[in-house]
Design an enzyme around this catalytic site. Structure first.
Site, short mmCIF file in Angstrom:
data_model
loop_
_atom_site.label_atom_id
_atom_site.label_comp_id
_atom_site.label_asym_id
_atom_site.label_seq_id
_atom_site.Cartn_x
_atom_site.Cartn_y
_atom_site.Cartn_z
N ASP A 31 11.33 184.69 131.65
CA ASP A 31 10.42 183.68 131.09
C ASP A 31 10.33 183.93 129.59
OD1 ASP A 31 7.82 182.02 132.68
OD2 ASP A 31 7.93 182.12 130.49
N ASN A 32 10.36 182.85 128.80
CA ASN A 32 10.23 183.05 127.35
C ASN A 32 8.77 183.01 126.90
OD1 ASN A 32 9.53 180.37 127.37
ND2 ASN A 32 11.33 179.63 126.27
N LEU A 33 7.87 182.83 127.86
CA LEU A 33 6.42 182.82 127.62
C LEU A 33 6.00 181.74 126.63
CD1 LEU A 33 5.66 186.67 127.68
CD2 LEU A 33 5.50 185.03 129.54
N GLY A 36 4.26 179.89 129.72
CA GLY A 36 3.80 180.78 130.80
C GLY A 36 2.90 181.88 130.25
N PHE A 72 12.22 177.30 137.46
CA PHE A 72 10.97 176.56 137.22
C PHE A 72 10.76 176.26 135.73
CE2 PHE A 72 10.31 179.08 141.03
CZ PHE A 72 9.65 178.22 141.88
N SER A 116 11.58 166.52 140.12
CA SER A 116 10.30 165.81 139.99
C SER A 116 10.38 164.39 140.53
CB SER A 116 9.95 165.77 138.50
OG SER A 116 8.90 164.86 138.28
N TYR A 140 11.62 162.94 130.10
CA TYR A 140 11.34 164.04 131.04
C TYR A 140 12.02 163.76 132.38
CZ TYR A 140 8.97 166.71 134.61
OH TYR A 140 8.73 167.49 135.71
N LYS A 144 15.44 165.61 134.32
CA LYS A 144 15.49 166.16 135.69
C LYS A 144 16.62 165.49 136.48
CE LYS A 144 12.01 169.04 135.61
NZ LYS A 144 12.13 170.45 135.93
N HIS A 188 -3.02 167.67 132.65
CA HIS A 188 -3.06 167.22 134.04
C HIS A 188 -4.47 166.89 134.50
CE1 HIS A 188 0.94 169.20 134.00
NE2 HIS A 188 1.22 168.05 134.59
N ARG A 220 -1.59 158.73 142.96
CA ARG A 220 -0.66 159.85 143.01
C ARG A 220 -0.81 160.61 144.34
NH1 ARG A 220 1.00 157.43 139.46
NH2 ARG A 220 1.50 158.02 137.33
N ARG A 281 -1.27 155.06 129.93
CA ARG A 281 -0.38 156.04 129.30
C ARG A 281 1.05 155.52 129.44
NH1 ARG A 281 -0.67 162.19 131.44
NH2 ARG A 281 0.26 161.22 133.26
N1 UDP Z 1 -4.58 160.85 134.05
C1 UDP Z 1 -5.67 160.29 133.43
N2 UDP Z 1 -6.26 160.97 132.41
C2 UDP Z 1 -5.80 162.18 131.97
C3 UDP Z 1 -4.70 162.74 132.63
C4 UDP Z 1 -4.11 162.04 133.66
O1 UDP Z 1 -6.12 159.19 133.78
O2 UDP Z 1 -6.37 162.72 131.02
C5 UDP Z 1 -3.93 160.11 135.14
C6 UDP Z 1 -2.47 159.77 134.86
O3 UDP Z 1 -2.38 158.53 134.18
C7 UDP Z 1 -1.88 159.72 136.26
C8 UDP Z 1 -2.73 160.73 137.05
O4 UDP Z 1 -3.91 160.94 136.26
O5 UDP Z 1 -2.09 158.47 136.83
C9 UDP Z 1 -2.03 162.06 137.20
O6 UDP Z 1 -1.59 162.47 135.91
P1 UDP Z 1 -1.06 163.94 135.64
O7 UDP Z 1 -0.81 164.05 134.16
O8 UDP Z 1 -1.99 164.94 136.24
O9 UDP Z 1 0.30 164.03 136.46
P2 UDP Z 1 1.60 163.07 136.43
O10 UDP Z 1 1.36 162.03 137.48
O11 UDP Z 1 1.75 162.52 135.05
O12 UDP Z 1 2.69 164.01 136.81
#
Ligand code: UDP
Length: 326
Positions: A31-33, A36, A72, A116, A140, A144, A188, A220, A281
């Site tokens: 891991d390059n930290l 992490g 990972f 992903s 991204y 993948k 997240h 999700r 987003r």
């Molecule tokens: N989300 C949000 N506000 C935040 C972060 C995420 O509304 O500050 C929403 C995002 O638009 C998605 C869901 O939460 O619909 C999950 O986003 P996350 O970034 O956790 O994971 P992703 O689905 O992008 O892998």
């Protein structure tokens, strides 16, 4: 079993390392930290290094005779991948190629790859099975998908056997509260909401509330990090037994809206987490729900934590322990 865990100091990687130790595997963490945390893995296992440094990578493979590699280590911020794609293609694609080439040079032919749900893009149907068209919406996801395609070619040409595990939304924490999700910056949903509950942040912006969904927010499929670790272990066993490359979608098979996640975090923490509505987003699909029948069938994998409440409860337990240790 001697396993190299690349990115083992990160969120999912560190849970995997702990899981593999419980299976009595011989582990080296590379891991390059950059994202992490050294304290997430036992110091004796950690080798600090970068996949861009092919000479050091070669030396590591000369020093250890690995049976398999789990990878990972990738950047995973969708927004950043749009503004700085070079960083994503360099790290997620070029550096992965360095790793694969080194494996082949040293006769290591078993590879487990963290892929992903982002490879699918906007779903054409739900739930999303392995055959669903791959139209990633951002660099991204494309990075993948490129690696998955590279893996197909490397199998055909060099006999490298791999399993690509397409995570839907990884969430939760170790049930004993010792490991959890720690990104900096945190982007997240669940950790952001729990940071508000823990008093470390004021508010979370909900990205979009006029999607064509139950309550206008994105859907999700949240899968517990422990269940992802079990899937990796089963995938490794599958590779050893069948010597056959495969891809699996990993999720619980049920979708929750952002608003439902907010409500669940409020209930579990008992705190009125402040949220506001903001813009959508860029690069966010409306709904991502996994069809994991293939993993259930071929890997005899069955998620243990199917309740969103339990997943969030584990994450909340970890957040509370962090506060106590401050
Ligand atoms: N989300 C949000 N506000 C935040 C972060 C995420 O509304 O500050 C929403 C995002 O638009 C998605 C869901 O939460 O619909 C999950 O986003 P996350 O970034 O956790 O994971 P992703 O689905 O992008 O892998």
């Amino acid at each position: 079993m001697k396993i190299l865990v690349v990115g083992g100091a990160g969120y999912i990687g560190s849970h995997m390392v702990k899981f593999l130790m419980q299976q009595a595997c011989n582990i080296t963490v590379l891991d390059n930290l950059s994202t992490g945390h050294a304290d997430a893995v036992p110091a004796a296992l950690l080798h600090k290094g970068d996949l861009a440094d092919v000479d050091s990578l070669d030396a590591l493979f000369t020093q250890h005779q690995f049976d398999a590699v789990m990878h990972f280590a990738s950047f995973s911020l969708v927004g950043e991948s749009i503004t700085d794609p070079a960083r994503y293609y360099r790290n997620n694609v070029s550096n992965t190629q360095n790793l694969l080439d080194t494996m082949i040079n040293h006769g290591v032919y078993q590879f487990i790859f963290s892929s992903s749900a982002a490879i699918f893009g906007e779903p054409e149907y739900l739930p999303i099975d392995e055959e669903h068209p791959k139209n990633p919406l951002n660099p991204y996801g494309r990075s993948k998908w490129m690696v998955e395609q590279m893996l197909e070619d490397y199998d055909r040409a060099y006999g490298l056997k791999s399993i690509s595990l397409r995570y839907f939304n990884a969430a939760g924490a170790d049930s004993d509260g010792s490991l959890g999700e720690r990104h900096n910056p945190e982007t997240h949903l669940i950790p952001l909401l729990l940071q508000v509950a823990a008093g470390q942040r004021d508010n979370v912006t909900i990205f979009g509330h006029d999607y064509q969904t139950v309550d206008g927010t994105c859907i999700r499929d949240y899968i517990h990090v422990h269940d992802l670790c079990v899937a990796h272990w089963r995938a490794l066993n599958f590779l050893q037994m069948h010597k056959q490359s495969e891809q699996f979608n990993l999720g619980n098979g049920s979708g929750f809206s952002v608003q439902q996640v907010v409500d669940a975090c409020r209930t579990i923490s008992g705190i009125e987490i402040s949220t506001t509505y903001g813009n959508k987003r860029v690069g966010d699909p409306i709904s991502l729900i996994a069809d994991s029948k293939k993993a259930k069938r071929l890997l005899t994998w069955q998620p243990k934590y199917t309740s969103l409440h339990e997943i969030i409860a584990h994450a909340w337990c970890w957040h509370q322990q962090q506060l106590e240790h401050k």
